[in-house]
Design an enzyme around this catalytic site. Structure first.
Site: not given
Length: 380
Positions: A20, A175
């Site tokens: 990322g 999450y």
């Protein structure tokens, strides 16, 4: 005055993989690591976005040594290929920063059929790290850094329903589950590496509340009026409350390069109840301090039912062959073998050098789930 980028040591001659790396915390890590002389492997999904990010880094750090590897953490074939490309280019890695992630997305599945947030934030990284471990063994101070979140505190791992097939899907609970899985992974992987006298340090970090694309990605995936409203609210909070991404990236940078970081440790901002400030030790929920999680004794009970992984996720003879011992149980079948299938050779090579076989790495994903067939695991 707390720890800052000025305290990053000379990293010339070292190679760091950052997932990322094209935006947010990963981009800030890439810039800071390159400024200290490290070669940074930007493991990213979007080529054009990464090239633009690399240009930004080169403007800020003339002479920055950067390279890119394509990595889609929602596709385990991409994970396998990325690890193979890195192994082909590099004999030794110094640090792997598992930074990429998604937050509060609509209900989606990965290519292999796993719930998206668990698949990207945890499973894809677990498989990626497993395959890169052999390259870390000969480094001077090798490290793995896994980025978690303070929202791990809302997470509960139910091994009977990891994919939210029985429960109503709730994006924030999903999450939290993925971020709790990150911390359990760090705990168990650090324990197993230490038990086998591996030199690799494994640590976790969280950014507090940092202004990045993470807060707006979920709403953009949602679409519609609700998605637009969530997007506006997220941008407003980022502008008013959040700290800059460069500051949010400090805890994982600290875990990656500061001297004397203990294996299994967790780092985060120290001010405003962990929301911002210089990095220091971070607290964990009770669930994150325990390795055992909720499950029934039925093995392989929560695998994706309509995915390519489902047909090959539960293969007890293979588990026994590569890992040894009693490795039955849903955590191994669903998270270990499905994530590492086809990687026995790579993972076994890591096991030969670090004392970890593919089966052990499967267990490391969500903590020690080794159990007798009739034992019921206690609550979180």
């Amino acid at each position: 005055m707390g720890w800052s980028e000025r305290d990053v040591p000379d990293l010339r001659g070292r190679t760091v993989v950052v997932t990322g790396a094209s935006a947010g915390l990963g981009l800030e890590n890439t810039r800071a690591l390159a400024a200290a002389g490290a070669r940074v492997v930007m493991a990213t999904r979007d080529a054009s976005k990464t090239e633009a990010a690399a240009d930004r880094v080169r403007r800020a750090v003339p002479g920055a040594i950067l390279e890119r590897v394509e990595l889609d953490l929602a596709d385990l074939s991409s994970v396998r290929h990325a690890a193979a490309v890195i192994a082909d280019r590099h004999d030794v890695l110094d640090v792997v920063v598992a930074n990429a992630g998604l937050m509060a997305t609509p209900e989606r599945r990965t290519v292999d059929g796993f719930e998206l947030q668990l698949g990207v934030n945890h499973l894809g990284h677990a498989a990626f790290i497993a395959q890169l471990l052999p390259l870390l063994q000969d480094a001077e101070d090798p490290r793995v850094v896994i980025v978690s979140s303070e929202l791990h505190r809302v997470g509960r791992i139910d091994l009977d329903d990891l994919q939210f097939e029985r429960r109503r899907y709730q994006r924030w609970l999903a999450y939290g589950q993925s971020k709790l899985a990150n911390l359990l992974h760090v705990h168990e992987l650090a324990r197993r590496l230490d038990a086998n006298a591996s030199p690799v340090t494994v640590a976790a970090a969280h950014p507090g509340y940092a202004a990045t694309e993470l807060q707006t990605k979920g709403p953009s995936m949602q679409g519609g009026l609700s998605g637009q409203a969530m997007d506006l609210a997220s941008r407003a909070l980022n502008a008013v409350v959040a700290q800059p991404a460069a500051e949010g990236a400090l805890p994982q940078l600290f875990a990656a390069v500061a001297p004397g970081v203990p294996s299994g440790s967790y780092w985060g901002p120290q001010a405003l109840r962990g929301m911002r400030g210089a990095p220091g030790p971070a607290g964990r929920s009770d669930a994150a301090m325990r390795r055992r999680t909720t499950a029934s004794p039925a093995p392989c009970s929560s695998g994706p039912r309509s995915s390519p992984a489902s047909a090959t996720a539960c293969r007890p003879p293979e588990v026994s062959r590569v890992g040894g011992g009693d490795l039955a149980g849903p955590a191994v079948c669903v998270l270990g073998i499905a994530a590492l299938q086809g990687e026995e050779g790579v993972a076994q090579a890591g096991g030969d050098r670090a004392g970890l076989a593919a089966g052990d790495l499967a267990l490391a994903i969500l903590g020690d789930q080794r159990t007798d067939a009739g034992e019921h695991r206690g609550g979180p």
